[in-house]
Design an enzyme around this catalytic site. Structure first.
Site, PDB file in Angstrom:
ATOM      1  N   ASP A 130       2.406   3.079  -2.653  1.00  0.00           N
ATOM      2  CA  ASP A 130       2.360   2.464  -3.742  1.00  0.00           C
ATOM      3  C   ASP A 130       3.628   3.007  -4.611  1.00  0.00           C
ATOM      4  O   ASP A 130       3.952   2.393  -5.503  1.00  0.00           O
ATOM      5  CB  ASP A 130       0.951   2.628  -4.443  1.00  0.00           C
ATOM      6  CG  ASP A 130      -0.066   1.746  -3.828  1.00  0.00           C
ATOM      7  OD1 ASP A 130       0.197   0.894  -2.934  1.00  0.00           O
ATOM      8  OD2 ASP A 130      -1.251   1.477  -4.449  1.00  0.00           O
ATOM      9  N   MET A 172       0.591  -4.798  -1.618  1.00  0.00           N
ATOM     10  CA  MET A 172      -0.372  -3.950  -1.904  1.00  0.00           C
ATOM     11  C   MET A 172       0.417  -3.174  -3.414  1.00  0.00           C
ATOM     12  O   MET A 172       1.335  -3.659  -3.775  1.00  0.00           O
ATOM     13  CB  MET A 172      -0.647  -2.567  -0.877  1.00  0.00           C
ATOM     14  CG  MET A 172      -1.588  -2.988  -0.027  1.00  0.00           C
ATOM     15  SD  MET A 172      -1.984  -1.742   1.136  1.00  0.00           S
ATOM     16  CE  MET A 172      -3.408  -2.076   2.034  1.00  0.00           C
ATOM     17  N   ARG A 174      -2.127  -0.787  -6.259  1.00  0.00           N
ATOM     18  CA  ARG A 174      -3.415  -0.614  -7.099  1.00  0.00           C
ATOM     19  C   ARG A 174      -3.067  -0.777  -8.411  1.00  0.00           C
ATOM     20  O   ARG A 174      -3.622  -1.519  -9.167  1.00  0.00           O
ATOM     21  CB  ARG A 174      -4.130   0.473  -6.423  1.00  0.00           C
ATOM     22  CG  ARG A 174      -5.291   0.599  -7.239  1.00  0.00           C
ATOM     23  CD  ARG A 174      -6.191   1.969  -6.752  1.00  0.00           C
ATOM     24  NE  ARG A 174      -6.680   1.343  -5.183  1.00  0.00           N
ATOM     25  CZ  ARG A 174      -7.959   0.956  -5.150  1.00  0.00           C
ATOM     26  NH1 ARG A 174      -8.544   0.576  -6.583  1.00  0.00           N
ATOM     27  NH2 ARG A 174      -8.476   0.495  -3.991  1.00  0.00           N
ATOM     28  N   HIS A 280      -2.578  -4.468   5.064  1.00  0.00           N
ATOM     29  CA  HIS A 280      -2.469  -3.113   5.599  1.00  0.00           C
ATOM     30  C   HIS A 280      -1.294  -3.310   6.703  1.00  0.00           C
ATOM     31  O   HIS A 280      -1.017  -2.085   7.192  1.00  0.00           O
ATOM     32  CB  HIS A 280      -3.574  -2.701   6.651  1.00  0.00           C
ATOM     33  CG  HIS A 280      -4.665  -2.497   5.715  1.00  0.00           C
ATOM     34  ND1 HIS A 280      -5.672  -3.388   5.130  1.00  0.00           N
ATOM     35  CD2 HIS A 280      -5.035  -1.067   5.134  1.00  0.00           C
ATOM     36  CE1 HIS A 280      -6.500  -3.021   4.468  1.00  0.00           C
ATOM     37  NE2 HIS A 280      -6.200  -1.389   4.377  1.00  0.00           N
ATOM     38  N   ARG A 283       1.265  -1.072   5.715  1.00  0.00           N
ATOM     39  CA  ARG A 283       1.052   0.642   5.869  1.00  0.00           C
ATOM     40  C   ARG A 283       1.126   0.987   7.470  1.00  0.00           C
ATOM     41  O   ARG A 283       1.262   2.120   7.510  1.00  0.00           O
ATOM     42  CB  ARG A 283      -0.288   1.028   5.099  1.00  0.00           C
ATOM     43  CG  ARG A 283      -0.388   1.453   3.970  1.00  0.00           C
ATOM     44  CD  ARG A 283      -1.738   1.877   3.415  1.00  0.00           C
ATOM     45  NE  ARG A 283      -2.872   1.964   4.247  1.00  0.00           N
ATOM     46  CZ  ARG A 283      -4.023   2.198   3.924  1.00  0.00           C
ATOM     47  NH1 ARG A 283      -4.258   1.863   2.618  1.00  0.00           N
ATOM     48  NH2 ARG A 283      -5.049   2.381   4.538  1.00  0.00           N
TER      49      ARG A 283
HETATM   50  O1  F6P Z   1      -3.283   3.658  -2.452  1.00  0.00           O
HETATM   51  C1  F6P Z   1      -2.532   2.951  -1.598  1.00  0.00           C
HETATM   52  C2  F6P Z   1      -3.140   1.761  -1.061  1.00  0.00           C
HETATM   53  O2  F6P Z   1      -2.218   0.895  -0.293  1.00  0.00           O
HETATM   54  C3  F6P Z   1      -3.396   0.780  -2.294  1.00  0.00           C
HETATM   55  O3  F6P Z   1      -2.438  -0.145  -2.965  1.00  0.00           O
HETATM   56  C4  F6P Z   1      -4.633  -0.254  -1.706  1.00  0.00           C
HETATM   57  O4  F6P Z   1      -5.429  -0.543  -2.906  1.00  0.00           O
HETATM   58  C5  F6P Z   1      -5.335   0.954  -1.013  1.00  0.00           C
HETATM   59  O5  F6P Z   1      -4.390   1.836  -0.543  1.00  0.00           O
HETATM   60  C6  F6P Z   1      -6.045   0.390  -0.304  1.00  0.00           C
HETATM   61  O6  F6P Z   1      -6.355   1.328   1.044  1.00  0.00           O
HETATM   62  P1  F6P Z   1      -7.965   1.077   1.987  1.00  0.00           P
HETATM   63  O7  F6P Z   1      -7.535  -0.214   2.533  1.00  0.00           O
HETATM   64  O8  F6P Z   1      -7.598   2.193   3.072  1.00  0.00           O
HETATM   65  O9  F6P Z   1      -8.934   1.172   1.304  1.00  0.00           O
END
Ligand code: F6P
Length: 357
Positions: A130, A172, A174, A280, A283
């Site tokens: 983020d 993503m 938050r 995801h 990520r």
């Molecule tokens: O904090 C990073 C992030 O990618 C946020 O944008 C997102 O809300 C969160 O992680 C989601 O994480 P997880 O799916 O692991 O709960």
């Protein structure tokens, strides 16, 4: 002469491309400084469950390009477990750790800061896709995330154009819209919606209809998962959550705003509107070269700080130099999209600043 003989390292919170590069850097530099490294598995949980792994150069070979983390990660908060903080401290003593490197985002680093206040020698390495951590211009993982998101927006553009649809792309983000704004700018989005600027459905549909009127029959709307949307009949802008259960840090589990917005746009305009949630995918997978190099630089400096006997510090990037700042300063506030970035986005995309047209 450093007294640092053995340190621990953990990765906590959501994973992020580049974590393995940090681990490799810490272990490599530690070996040069004649320091042993113990990997604590699953973030702070490893302390409570006695779950560790000795990390050597041999163990950390071939992981540089891999996403995820070889140590695993959780959002376990020892301060929420009965006697949890004391159990962490007992484990540090039992394992004869002289210091700890905590690699994580806001949650993990706040915990690291608390342990520093209780006397543990700890250095933090900031990570989050983020990119909303204060004190560092950028965190590793962010570059990978925006590369992925931009590539996917490029793909959505061709199909949006072919079908003359509105494509809502949920990315993503938050509390901060860095991914939305960067990927939106790079991907040529028509509307970018970020948490920093609540937006009405009307403002968005106005852009879509204006483009139609000008003969541009498709639109790309990029929205951050943490953005606030306001419907015509609602009093105020709100988050949209598909999953009502909170995450392990007690925060709302975001996701769902894209589908909600696509339905609102279709209702208001009659134009077929579809959603793609990048989730995801942003990520996972291999980090970009830029993220790998930043992660290596952070890892080396974190190890050196501990070796120099410094504690309660977080490594950071400022003006392309690796610096360090107090952990509590870094976790006190968030780096959010500012007016300058919003103004830039408004030159290319349409936000609420429709008056310029
Ligand atoms: O904090 C990073 C992030 O990618 C946020 O944008 C997102 O809300 C969160 O992680 C989601 O994480 P997880 O799916 O692991 O709960």
């Amino acid at each position: 002469m450093s007294t640092m003989k053995k340190i621990g390292i953990l990765t906590g919170g959501g994973d992020c491309p580049g974590l393995n590069a940090v681990i490799r850097a810490v272990v490599t530099r530690a070996e040069q400084l004649e320091v042993e490294v113990l990997g604590v598995r699953g973030g702070w949980r490893g302390f409570l469950d006695n779950d560790t792994e000795v990390l050597t150069r041999a163990r950390t070979r071939g992981i540089l390009h891999e996403g995820g983390t070889i140590l695993g990660t959780t959002r376990v908060n020892p301060f929420q477990e009965k006697g949890g903080a004391e159990r962490v401290e007992a484990a540090v003593a039992a394992w004869k750790l002289d210091g700890l490197i905590a690699v994580g985002g806001e949650g993990t680093l706040s915990l690291a800061s608390k342990f520093h206040d209780r006397g543990l020698c700890v250095v933090g390495v900031p990570k989050t896709i983020d990119n909303d951590l204060w004190g560092t211009e950028v965190t590793f993982g962010f570059d990978t995330a925006i590369e992925v998101a931009t590539g996917l927006i490029d793909r959505l553009r061709t199909t949006a154009e072919a079908h003359e649809r509105v494509m809502v792309v949920e990315v993503m983000g938050r509390h901060a819209g860095w991914i939305a704004i960067h990927a939106g700018l790079a991907g040529g989005a028509d509307v970018v919606v970020v948490p920093e600027r609540p937006t009405t459905v009307e403002e968005i549909t106005k852009v879509v209809l204006m483009r139609r009127a000008e003969g541009k029959l498709f639109s790309i709307v990029v929205i951050a998962e943490g953005a606030l949307i306001q419907e015509a009949d609602a009093k105020e802008a709100h988050l949209v959550l598909t999953n009502k259960a909170p995450d392990a840090f007690g925060r709302p589990r975001l996701g769902g705003i894209g589908a909600h917005l696509a339905a609102c746009i279709e209702d208001a305009t009659g134009i077929e509107s579809r959603v793609t949630v990048l989730g995801h995918v942003q990520r996972g997978g291999t980090p970009t070269a830029r993220d790998r190099v930043l992660a290596l630089r952070f890892g080396v400096r974190a190890m050196e700080l501990l070796h120099e006997g410094k504690s309660g510090r977080m490594v950071a990037l400022q003006a392309d130099r690796i610096v360090d700042l107090p952990l509590n300063e870094a976790t006190r506030q968030r780096k959010v999209v500012d007016a300058e970035w919003l103004a830039l986005a408004d030159i290319f995309c349409e936000g609420p600043a429709l008056s310029k047209r």
